[in-house]
Scaffold this active site. Structure first.
Site, short mmCIF file in Angstrom:
data_model
loop_
_atom_site.label_atom_id
_atom_site.label_comp_id
_atom_site.label_asym_id
_atom_site.label_seq_id
_atom_site.Cartn_x
_atom_site.Cartn_y
_atom_site.Cartn_z
N CYS A 1 -13.90 12.70 -16.93
CA CYS A 1 -12.81 12.64 -15.95
C CYS A 1 -11.75 11.70 -16.49
O CYS A 1 -11.76 11.38 -17.67
CB CYS A 1 -13.32 12.19 -14.58
SG CYS A 1 -13.85 10.49 -14.57
N LYS B 1 7.15 -5.70 -11.74
CA LYS B 1 7.96 -4.87 -10.83
C LYS B 1 8.89 -5.70 -9.96
O LYS B 1 10.03 -5.32 -9.71
CB LYS B 1 7.05 -4.04 -9.93
CG LYS B 1 6.50 -2.81 -10.59
CD LYS B 1 5.82 -1.94 -9.56
CE LYS B 1 5.22 -0.73 -10.25
NZ LYS B 1 4.50 0.13 -9.29
N CYS C 1 -0.81 -2.64 17.46
CA CYS C 1 -0.92 -3.06 16.06
C CYS C 1 -1.74 -2.00 15.32
O CYS C 1 -2.24 -1.05 15.92
CB CYS C 1 -1.50 -4.46 15.93
SG CYS C 1 -3.30 -4.56 15.97
N CYS D 1 -8.25 -5.08 21.61
CA CYS D 1 -8.07 -5.05 20.15
C CYS D 1 -8.60 -6.34 19.52
O CYS D 1 -8.37 -7.44 20.03
CB CYS D 1 -6.59 -4.88 19.83
SG CYS D 1 -6.23 -5.03 18.08
N ARG E 1 9.81 8.10 -9.27
CA ARG E 1 10.09 7.86 -7.85
C ARG E 1 10.53 6.43 -7.55
O ARG E 1 11.16 6.18 -6.54
CB ARG E 1 8.85 8.19 -7.00
CG ARG E 1 7.64 7.27 -7.30
CD ARG E 1 6.39 7.81 -6.66
NE ARG E 1 5.25 6.91 -6.83
CZ ARG E 1 4.57 6.73 -7.95
NH1 ARG E 1 4.94 7.37 -9.05
NH2 ARG E 1 3.55 5.92 -8.00
N ASP F 1 4.79 -7.93 -5.30
CA ASP F 1 4.07 -6.94 -6.11
C ASP F 1 3.46 -7.69 -7.29
O ASP F 1 4.07 -8.62 -7.80
CB ASP F 1 4.99 -5.83 -6.61
CG ASP F 1 4.26 -4.50 -6.79
OD1 ASP F 1 3.20 -4.51 -7.47
OD2 ASP F 1 4.72 -3.48 -6.26
N ASN G 1 5.70 5.43 -13.11
CA ASN G 1 6.34 4.96 -11.87
C ASN G 1 7.77 5.49 -11.71
O ASN G 1 8.27 5.63 -10.60
CB ASN G 1 6.46 3.42 -11.86
CG ASN G 1 5.14 2.69 -11.99
OD1 ASN G 1 5.05 1.68 -12.65
ND2 ASN G 1 4.11 3.22 -11.36
N ASN H 1 -2.49 0.84 -0.31
CA ASN H 1 -3.95 0.81 -0.20
C ASN H 1 -4.38 0.22 1.14
O ASN H 1 -3.63 -0.54 1.77
CB ASN H 1 -4.56 0.01 -1.36
CG ASN H 1 -4.12 -1.43 -1.33
OD1 ASN H 1 -4.69 -2.24 -0.61
ND2 ASN H 1 -3.07 -1.76 -2.08
N CYS I 1 -1.57 7.94 -4.93
CA CYS I 1 -0.54 8.67 -5.69
C CYS I 1 -1.03 8.92 -7.10
O CYS I 1 -0.74 9.95 -7.70
CB CYS I 1 0.74 7.87 -5.72
SG CYS I 1 1.50 7.75 -4.10
N CYS J 1 -5.19 -1.60 16.73
CA CYS J 1 -5.29 -0.93 18.03
C CYS J 1 -5.58 0.56 17.80
O CYS J 1 -6.27 1.20 18.56
CB CYS J 1 -3.99 -1.04 18.80
SG CYS J 1 -3.56 -2.67 19.38
ZN ZN Z 1 -4.02 -4.51 18.12
#
Ligand code: ZN
Length: 477
Positions: free
Chosen positions: A431, A147, A244, A321, A134, A123, A131, A192, A261, A247
């Site tokens: 915003c 972290k 994977c 794939c 949770r 991280d 944070n 992400n 989040c 796929c």
């Molecule tokens: Zn694959």
């Protein structure tokens, strides 16, 4: 009252002191854990093959478990499907947890509790107060700390026999292979899309299974990608390979379709449940459960709102794939932020859509609003485009709420245009960080008469800038 303030100050000082001492202890103990005392040293075969020696609990390897390990792990050794041999494999396993957040904290806790010998944590972020509801390995005293370091300290408190390696880096195509190649198994506890593709491709290249979890709002998902039966002696068909990530999702979703989040919210126990189940699948995989008992080719979907778990069967591995087929197109890692057209670090998103004349700084807006109060001028129209719960949480006084999502409805957008047309003063869109406000302002600029455009602005940097530059009491979330 005075006594309350005095006690609060004393407690804060004691906490700080405790935190410093814990850090010191952790640094001292860290070396002891990496190099255990001679009587505690025990070695298991590295480069672990899952399910060697058939999961039986009387295998020879099990006889080498030291007394402390038998006592400590007895409650799980008692399980016939785990046994002494399973415990020995856990002690020899090297598991990488990518993301020390809502999923990574519970996952790493249970891996540490179960005695996974080497846990890596990745991280780049630091602990912030949002944070803690949770990410329970981090406490109030850890705010501002990396972290991975905060989580490593907490894991060490759970089980000092576990070696923890903190990787305080942002995983990228430049370092992912080097980091992942040191582990047998990866848990994707990231948040992400670029990191999901990066981890998938790196794990495919290195033939490492990937236990992928995600959680948002009241929902969570979990599955295992890139599983290869050839690594598990308990499998009947050694040629079996699970799908994977590519796929199933050959191309990334449009960035605007992906929630987070921090933008959409999450209820703490939801990632708690998914992260815990990631640890369970990791334990089963290391111990040697065959794929039929693992979440391979199946996805678990948890809906916290109506308390249901569902299992969805996934498409099998795609023979064409781009990543995991016999003739893959992807033979090295890519630039995943470009590929996904989004950032791995959400905080970095900083749109510059509007021309400078249509932007206003927080300080300028504050003085404009003050002028409004002092003169009889019509008040600035402040249009806050955040969601309704956010607007109720905090807002600049006098602002009106037109949530950006509701403006997709023509009727709502027309209502906003009407409000703007009937107002003779300046209009400023607001915003949280100054991205959504630009998107709405741009739509409005395209919809109104040209001579009206001069009085449309957006608050640069959003409410974060307002909190920093104008009103220090304004909550940052
Ligand atoms: Zn694959």
């Amino acid at each position: 009252m005075e006594r309350i303030v005095q006690l609060e100050t004393e407690i804060a000082e004691l906490r700080k002191n405790l935190h410093e001492k814990e850090n010191e202890l952790y640094e001292l103990k860290k070396n002891c854990v990496v190099q255990p005392a001679p009587q505690e040293t025990f070695h298991f075969e590295s480069n672990l093959q899952y399910g060697q020696s058939n999961g039986g609990c009387n295998a020879e390897i099990g006889d080498k478990l030291p007394r402390w390990a038998i006592e400590r792990y007895s409650r799980q050794i008692l399980l016939p499907s785990l046994g002494v041999a399973g415990q020995a494999r856990l002690c020899a396993a090297r598991v990488l947890v990518v993301g020390a957040g809502g999923l990574g904290c519970p996952a790493a806790s249970y891996l540490a509790g179960a005695g996974v010998g080497h846990i890596g944590l990745v991280d780049y972020d630091t602990v912030d107060v949002t944070n803690i509801h949770r990410q329970l390995l981090h406490g109030e005293a850890d705010q501002g700390a990396g972290k991975v370091h905060s989580a490593a300290r907490a894991i060490h408190r759970i089980n000092s026999h576990v070696t923890v390696t903190p990787h305080d880096v942002q995983l990228s195509s430049g370092n992912a292979l080097e980091v992942i190649s040191r582990y047998d198994l990866v848990l994707d506890c990231s948040d992400n899309v670029p990191t999901r593709y990066l981890l998938n491709d790196a794990c495919v290249l290195l033939k490492v299974p990937l236990i992928s979890g995600s959680a948002l709002k009241m929902e969570g998902q979990l599955t295992i990608y890139n599983y290869r039966a050839e690594k598990n002696d308990n499998e009947k068909d050694a040629s079996y390979c699970g799908p994977c990530y590519r796929c199933l999702f050959p191309s990334p979703p449009p960035p605007e379709m992906v929630g987070s989040c921090s933008a959409n919210g999450v209820c703490g126990p939801v990632p708690g449940a998914i992260g815990t189940l990631q640890a369970l699948e990791a334990i089963k995989l290391v111990v040697g459960f065959p794929h039929g008992q693992l979440l391979v080719g199946r996805m678990l979907i948890f809906d916290g709102e109506d308390a249901t778990f569902r299992i969805v069967k996934l498409r099998p591995r795609d023979p064409n794939c781009a990543a995991c087929s016999e003739n893959p197109k992807i033979t090295q890692l890519l630039d995943y932020e470009t590929f996904c057209r989004s950032k791995a670090k959400e905080k970095d998103l900083d749109l510059k859509i509007l021309e400078p004349q249509n932007r206003i700084t927080a300080t300028r807006l504050a003085s404009k609003l003050k002028e409004n109060l002092e003169t009889s001028e019509q008040r600035h129209l402040l249009v806050d485009v955040r969601s309704e719960p956010e607007f109720h949480m905090c807002r600049i006084e006098g602002a009106v709420n037109y949530p950006i999502d509701s403006l997709d409805k023509k009727q709502e957008f027309d209502k906003l245009l009407e409000a703007i047309r009937s107002c003779t003063s300046q209009v400023t869109f607001i915003c949280r960080r100054g991205n959504d406000s630009q998107l709405v302002a741009q739509r409005v600029l395209h919809a109104i008469d040209k001579e009206q455009c001069g009085r449309i602005t957006d608050l640069t940097g959003g409410l974060h800038a307002w909190a920093k530059l104008v009103d220090q009491e304004f909550p940052i979330y």
